[in-house]
Design a protein around this motif. Structure first.
Motif, PDB file in Angstrom:
ATOM      1  N   GLU A 229       0.921  -1.106  -0.018  1.00  0.00           N
ATOM      2  CA  GLU A 229       0.014  -0.067  -0.139  1.00  0.00           C
ATOM      3  C   GLU A 229       0.868   1.356   0.060  1.00  0.00           C
ATOM      4  O   GLU A 229       0.337   2.341  -0.741  1.00  0.00           O
ATOM      5  CB  GLU A 229      -0.927   0.023   1.303  1.00  0.00           C
ATOM      6  CG  GLU A 229      -2.022  -1.005   1.015  1.00  0.00           C
ATOM      7  CD  GLU A 229      -2.876  -1.332   2.398  1.00  0.00           C
ATOM      8  OE1 GLU A 229      -4.101  -1.578   2.151  1.00  0.00           O
ATOM      9  OE2 GLU A 229      -2.278  -0.834   3.108  1.00  0.00           O
TER      10      GLU A 229
ATOM     11  N   THR B  40       2.317   1.713  -3.560  1.00  0.00           N
ATOM     12  CA  THR B  40       1.532   2.001  -4.260  1.00  0.00           C
ATOM     13  C   THR B  40       0.973   3.716  -4.253  1.00  0.00           C
ATOM     14  O   THR B  40       1.094   4.366  -5.107  1.00  0.00           O
ATOM     15  CB  THR B  40      -0.039   1.320  -4.164  1.00  0.00           C
ATOM     16  OG1 THR B  40       0.128  -0.044  -4.112  1.00  0.00           O
ATOM     17  CG2 THR B  40      -0.982   1.616  -5.296  1.00  0.00           C
TER      18      THR B  40
ATOM     19  N   SER C 155       3.840   5.742  -5.717  1.00  0.00           N
ATOM     20  CA  SER C 155       3.695   5.952  -7.116  1.00  0.00           C
ATOM     21  C   SER C 155       2.738   6.785  -7.565  1.00  0.00           C
ATOM     22  O   SER C 155       2.835   7.507  -8.615  1.00  0.00           O
ATOM     23  CB  SER C 155       3.362   4.348  -7.760  1.00  0.00           C
ATOM     24  OG  SER C 155       1.879   3.934  -7.423  1.00  0.00           O
TER      25      SER C 155
ATOM     26  N   TYR D  38      -0.999   0.741 -14.611  1.00  0.00           N
ATOM     27  CA  TYR D  38      -1.005  -0.095 -13.273  1.00  0.00           C
ATOM     28  C   TYR D  38      -1.161  -1.417 -13.234  1.00  0.00           C
ATOM     29  O   TYR D  38      -2.337  -1.845 -13.720  1.00  0.00           O
ATOM     30  CB  TYR D  38      -1.949   0.876 -12.466  1.00  0.00           C
ATOM     31  CG  TYR D  38      -1.480   2.014 -11.523  1.00  0.00           C
ATOM     32  CD1 TYR D  38      -0.850   1.621 -10.390  1.00  0.00           C
ATOM     33  CD2 TYR D  38      -1.348   3.230 -12.114  1.00  0.00           C
ATOM     34  CE1 TYR D  38      -0.261   2.984  -9.820  1.00  0.00           C
ATOM     35  CE2 TYR D  38      -0.832   4.404 -11.512  1.00  0.00           C
ATOM     36  CZ  TYR D  38      -0.351   4.250 -10.418  1.00  0.00           C
ATOM     37  OH  TYR D  38       0.550   5.108  -9.807  1.00  0.00           O
TER      38      TYR D  38
ATOM     39  N   THR E 279      -4.311  -0.743  -5.799  1.00  0.00           N
ATOM     40  CA  THR E 279      -4.349   0.131  -7.258  1.00  0.00           C
ATOM     41  C   THR E 279      -5.763   0.294  -7.439  1.00  0.00           C
ATOM     42  O   THR E 279      -5.622   1.111  -8.301  1.00  0.00           O
ATOM     43  CB  THR E 279      -3.578  -0.954  -8.174  1.00  0.00           C
ATOM     44  OG1 THR E 279      -4.350  -2.091  -8.557  1.00  0.00           O
ATOM     45  CG2 THR E 279      -2.256  -1.027  -7.828  1.00  0.00           C
TER      46      THR E 279
END
Length: 433
Positions: A123, A126, A129, A144, A155
């Motif tokens: 998490e 993610t 990102s 993704y 995601t």
């Protein structure tokens, strides 16, 4: 505050102790605290059991050849952690990872004290990102890859231009369910309202689940072998060639350099995806599609790391992956004796995988590696019925012994867990030196 990349990475990896915690609540809270970066980027979402990474790289290369800047979020990494967040195929820098970790750290510390609990490693990565592509390095589009499942994957807070489901297989059954229908339901969770969904799901029962969810979400759906078909498939010396047809277009003699019919299917998903993205990005043309496919490589997927002697790495980590691998071995390397080294994770159902490998191996050696969930080589050894089976707790020694004794009519295949393949890649670089 972290002062080095190593400190930041150690902190991120320390979150592995939280394991897998399905659900989107923690992600939504982090996004709110970061001013919703996920809403500020154009995305494509790719889920499925096998083929996600390959489909990502086909589509990324097509879009790059069309002149677009393309971000990707993938897992796991093969050679370097930074690969998980990449710009035009290149991992972001250590300094950028440090900046991102320092941005997330106070938020995570705050959440650790809440009833909701702190976020997991995946998490956090993610969230990093999303922040990176929204505020630090704007891209034309970001692809993704789903980490696990789909419905509750971290995601799955994006509103993509397009969603793709590559395949359905019996993997991660303890979390996703032990039937194709149950797993398909989790994968179908990435289907968004009015958003096109492209799928190569084969099992009728799984396909029915995907179609039902698409209809519920009023999402246009395009299925392999129904709405688009592959024909004229044949193997050349260094490429696979195929035709791709739909009611709207026909592609002839598309070529890829990754071997196997499963890679043809992954490539076809990327082509159909690119066709759907043409409305958003007019620079996507026929040449960019052809060239993008041909230039695509994905580490650890039937990767030839030595020609003489022939040594191949393949991260076939579930039954469907092994089936695809065996198909390539049988069709492309009939004249080669196949010496196999295999390692797996302990939470995988390996008996059927090993049975399939037994059928094509001249010898098979089971190894373990340094990873918390790595299977014991003795356990794997017992599941094999091969007359020439071996076990070795030192996988590096096993590789070196095979390399010393390999004959001209033999090939060495190192396969199994992607985490194992990652370690082998690092070892091989030093071995070559």
């Amino acid at each position: 505050m972290f002062h080095s990349y190593e400190e930041a990475l150690n902190w991120i990896h320390s979150r592995l102790r939280f394991g897998i915690k399905p659900g989107l609540t923690r992600m939504e809270m982090m996004m709110e605290k970061l001013n919703h970066p996920e809403k500020q980027i154009k995305t494509v979402h790719i889920g499925g059991t096998n083929g996600k990474g390959s489909t990502v790289t086909y589509l990324r290369n097509i879009l790059q050849q069309a002149g677009l800047s393309v971000g990707t979020f993938t897992s796991p990494y093969i050679e370097q952690f930074n690969e998980r967040i990449s710009v035009n195929g290149k991992p972001i820098s250590d300094e950028e990872i440090l900046t991102l970790a320092n941005k997330l750290h106070p938020i995570v510390e705050e959440m650790d004290k809440m009833e909701i609990g702190g976020p997991t490693e995946f998490e956090i990565i993610t969230a990093m990102s999303f922040y990176y592509f929204a505020y630090m390095h704007k891209m034309d589009i970001v692809i993704y890859e789903v980490g696990l499942g789909g419905r509750f994957d971290s995601t799955n807070i994006i509103s993509p231009l397009l969603s793709i489901i590559t395949s359905i297989g019996l993997d991660h059954t303890a979390i996703l369910g032990d039937t194709y229908e149950q797993i398909a339901f989790e994968k179908a969770g990435i289907i968004k309202k009015d958003t096109p969904i492209i799928a190569a799901v084969k099992q009728k029962e799984a396909q029915a689940v995907i179609v039902k969810q698409a209809n519920k979400m009023e999402a246009p759906i395009y299925l392999l072998d129904k709405d688009f078909t592959i024909a004229g498939y044949h193997s050349k010396s260094t490429t696979e060639s195929f035709n791709l047809m739909s009611p709207f277009f026909k592609w002839e003699d598309l070529q890829i350099t990754m071997f196997g019919k499963h890679q043809i299917e992954n490539a076809s998903l990327a082509v159909i995806g690119a066709e759907h993205l043409r409305d958003q990005f007019v620079s996507i043309n026929d040449e960019s599609i052809r060239k993008g496919l041909l230039l695509s490589r994905w580490p650890g997927r039937f990767e030839i790391i030595s020609e003489e002697p022939l040594v191949v790495l393949d991260g076939a980590h579930n039954e469907e992956g092994i089936e695809a691998l065996v198909d390539v071995l049988v069709n492309r390397y009939k004249g080669k004796k196949k010496k196999i080294i295999f390692a797996a994770l302990s939470d995988k159902k390996t008996d059927k995988m090993i049975t399939k490998l037994d059928q094509v191996a001249s010898t098979i050696t089971f190894v373990t590696f340094d990873y918390p969930r790595a299977a014991d080589c003795r356990t794997l050894y017992k599941e094999s019925n091969h007359p020439f089976k071996y076990q070795n707790t030192d996988w590096k020694k096993a590789i070196l012994e095979h390399m010393e004794n390999i004959e001209k009519d033999e090939m060495l295949l190192i396969t199994g867990s992607l985490y194992f393949i990652s370690e082998v890649k690092t070892f091989w670089k030093n071995f070559k030196k």
